[in-house]
Enzyme design. Structure first.
Site, PDB file in Angstrom:
ATOM      1  N   LYS A  72       5.325  -9.501  -7.030  1.00 48.54           N
ATOM      2  CA  LYS A  72       5.092 -10.129  -5.720  1.00 48.54           C
ATOM      3  C   LYS A  72       4.571 -11.534  -5.941  1.00 48.54           C
ATOM      4  O   LYS A  72       3.779 -11.763  -6.869  1.00 48.54           O
ATOM      5  CB  LYS A  72       4.047  -9.320  -4.936  1.00 48.54           C
ATOM      6  CG  LYS A  72       3.542 -10.014  -3.691  1.00 48.54           C
ATOM      7  CD  LYS A  72       2.529  -9.185  -2.918  1.00 48.54           C
ATOM      8  CE  LYS A  72       2.070  -9.981  -1.692  1.00 48.54           C
ATOM      9  NZ  LYS A  72       1.123  -9.247  -0.854  1.00 48.54           N
TER      10      LYS A  72
ATOM     11  N   GLU B 123      -9.239 -12.604   7.081  1.00 53.52           N
ATOM     12  CA  GLU B 123      -9.332 -11.839   5.829  1.00 53.52           C
ATOM     13  C   GLU B 123     -10.681 -11.995   5.141  1.00 53.52           C
ATOM     14  O   GLU B 123     -11.006 -13.054   4.600  1.00 53.52           O
ATOM     15  CB  GLU B 123      -8.211 -12.294   4.879  1.00 53.52           C
ATOM     16  CG  GLU B 123      -8.078 -11.436   3.654  1.00 53.52           C
ATOM     17  CD  GLU B 123      -6.742 -11.685   2.934  1.00 53.52           C
ATOM     18  OE1 GLU B 123      -5.748 -12.089   3.579  1.00 53.52           O
ATOM     19  OE2 GLU B 123      -6.711 -11.475   1.726  1.00 53.52           O
TER      20      GLU B 123
HETATM   21  C1  LIG Z   1      -0.900 -16.294   3.103  1.00 54.75           C
HETATM   22  C2  LIG Z   1      -1.298 -16.003   4.338  1.00 54.75           C
HETATM   23  O1  LIG Z   1      -1.628 -14.741   4.733  1.00 54.75           O
HETATM   24  C3  LIG Z   1      -1.692 -13.653   3.810  1.00 54.75           C
HETATM   25  C4  LIG Z   1      -0.378 -13.004   3.666  1.00 54.75           C
HETATM   26  C5  LIG Z   1      -0.039 -11.908   4.415  1.00 54.75           C
HETATM   27  C6  LIG Z   1       1.364 -11.328   4.318  1.00 54.75           C
HETATM   28  O2  LIG Z   1       2.146 -11.807   3.504  1.00 54.75           O
HETATM   29  O3  LIG Z   1       1.692 -10.399   5.068  1.00 54.75           O
HETATM   30  C7  LIG Z   1      -0.985 -11.308   5.270  1.00 54.75           C
HETATM   31  C8  LIG Z   1      -2.250 -11.729   5.298  1.00 54.75           C
HETATM   32  C9  LIG Z   1      -2.750 -12.712   4.337  1.00 54.75           C
HETATM   33  O4  LIG Z   1      -3.307 -12.055   3.245  1.00 54.75           O
HETATM   34  C10 LIG Z   1      -1.475 -17.056   5.370  1.00 54.75           C
HETATM   35  O5  LIG Z   1      -1.952 -16.747   6.462  1.00 54.75           O
HETATM   36  O6  LIG Z   1      -1.157 -18.220   5.092  1.00 54.75           O
END
Ligand SMILES: C=C(O[C@@H]1C=C(C(=O)O)C=C[C@H]1O)C(=O)O
Length: 461
Positions: free
Chosen positions: A218, A267
């Site tokens: 990932k 987060e």
């Molecule tokens: C990278 C980001 O968010 C992150 C990525 C996520 C995802 O890929 O689903 C969800 C929440 C965050 O951990 C962002 O908001 O820029």
């Protein structure tokens, strides 16, 4: 000597200064001094936004929990005299605070508290004038600190007293907080993609190829967008918008000189309190839909999506293995839940644990950051991929920021749904996790939804 009438914490600070200085000389390192009192609650956003821009300033606000913290002015705490440069930066911040806080002198109802900020990838050394004032990471000891929990408010004056520094260099007084400014009409803002759709498609193709080759499982890729307005962006209003629309998130702002990094993060990276740690795996997202039926369908589809469950599980596993050595027990639910904010649904697994003695919130961050929610798996390969392929350095976007008390308790969030503002210019960031089945068009739309909090706050609409 000043002949101004001092408030109680300032007066106590002056009284205790010689003691702190003697201690600093005896230990040959700075001693932290903190003097606090209860006070009337004030408007934390106004307090932050009215501070003079030459002072470093910090705001931390969780509207739903009625928690607020404002730090004005302050000192960057020295790392070199108390830690070894061979440690990685997150571990260095943890060690520096442990060394400096252990013999702090404190009076009154607030413990000494520092603000910590760390870049997403301190090893990314690409120069970027936007991020230059922030550096790769720092511990800031706010000189004036205001803290509110519900109806309870306190303020303190803090200083790091260096050997030979016989008296405080300057006395700062609390700004008198006034009424909020009225909100302005939505402004005309020119937007410019720093990662264009073609670049995005190519970045994702490269990521999918690396995943297919087994080099990555990932990787989280980010877009960046520049905004230019005719007049300076109204920061106070933007912060109020973020707080009103995202009350469950942590609204943060860090101003260094004319540049302010701000956002509303969903987060939590780590909260440490009384020997326990709480964090969350947050990964797997869908934009909210306008009709209730479509929106419900989007949430259900997210809950059942194999691709998103896989993307999410990689984060849960990384957090499990990072925290296990620090904890005597860990509690991790089997299934994620869907949490919904105004812009997106996320898959979330809340994780908590009992810590071995003495682990601080920065010790936890040093093990967790960056999780695959914002970096990738395997970590080093994902970070190298991001350094090589993302055209815009992230700086503190997706970095770790928050506060830590002398005891090591504190809270750090991931700097998401965020951007930098400098007068009438802004740069926003938003990213998405890429796994084997990711589709670049859907990921573009997901990132678009993640831009929304900051776009609405700065440009209205
Ligand atoms: C990278 C980001 O968010 C992150 C990525 C996520 C995802 O890929 O689903 C969800 C929440 C965050 O951990 C962002 O908001 O820029």
């Amino acid at each position: 000597m000043s002949c101004r009438v001092l408030d109680a914490p300032q007066a106590t600070l002056q009284e205790l200064w010689p003691l702190a200085e003697r201690q600093a000389r005896a230990h040959d390192r700075p001693v932290i001094l903190s003097c606090a009192e209860h006070c009337e609650p004030v408007d934390p956003i106004a307090l932050f936004a009215r501070a003079a821009s030459h002072l470093p300033r910090v705001l931390w606000l969780v509207p739903e929990r009625e928690e607020a913290l404002v730090g004005l002015a302050g000192q960057r705490l020295p790392l070199q005299s108390v830690t070894s440069p061979s440690l990685p930066l997150p571990a260095r911040l943890a060690a520096a605070w442990r060394a400096l806080a252990q013999d702090a002198l404190a009076e009154g109802p607030l413990p000494p508290l520092a603000v910590a900020g760390l870049a997403f990838d301190p090893a990314d050394e690409r120069p970027d004038p936007w991020w230059q004032p922030f550096g790769q990471g720092q511990l800031l000891l706010p000189r004036l600190l205001y803290r509110q929990q519900g109806a309870l408010a306190c303020r303190s004056v803090q200083a790091a007293v260096f050997p030979g520094e016989r008296e405080p260099r300057a006395l700062l007084t609390w700004p008198t907080s006034s009424l909020p400014t009225p909100s302005a009409a939505p402004r005309s803002v020119v937007q410019h993609e720093l990662v264009r759709p073609d670049d995005w498609r190519r970045m994702i193709q490269h990521a999918l190829a690396a995943i297919a080759a087994g080099d990555l499982r990932k990787v989280v890729l980010a877009r960046a967008r520049e905004l230019v307005a005719a007049d300076p962006f109204p920061l106070e209003q933007a912060l109020r918008e973020l707080a009103a629309r995202y009350p469950s998130c942590t609204v943060f702002a860090i101003g260094i000189g004319e540049t302010v990094f701000l956002g509303a993060s969903p987060e939590r990276l780590a909260r440490v309190a009384h020997g326990t740690v709480a964090t969350v795996a947050l990964a797997g997202s869908r934009p909210r839909a306008s009709s209730p039926e479509q929106d419900h369908r989007a949430a259900e589809e997210l809950r059942r999506s194999d691709k998103d469950r896989h993307e999410h599980a990689l984060v849960v596993e990384a957090i499990r293995s990072a925290l296990a050595p620090l904890c005597t027990s860990l509690s991790i639910p089997e299934e994620p839940v869907v949490v919904s904010m105004a812009n997106v649904h996320h898959l979330a697994t809340p994780i908590s644990g009992i810590l071995h003695d003495g682990a601080s919130v920065l010790d936890v961050v040093a093990r967790l950051h960056p999780t695959p929610a914002v970096g990738g798996t395997p970590r080093e390969a994902a970070l190298a991929f991001i350094r090589q392929r993302e055209p815009v350095p992230r700086g503190w976007y997706a970095g770790a920021l928050g506060w830590i008390e002398a005891s090591g308790d504190g809270e750090i969030v991931v700097g998401l749904r965020s951007g930098l503002v400098r007068s009438q210019q802004a740069r926003l960031y938003a990213g998405c996790g890429i796994v084997a089945d990711s589709d670049s068009v859907a990921e573009w739309a997901e990132a678009e939804a993640k831009f929304r909090p900051m776009l609405e706050a700065l440009a209205g609409g």
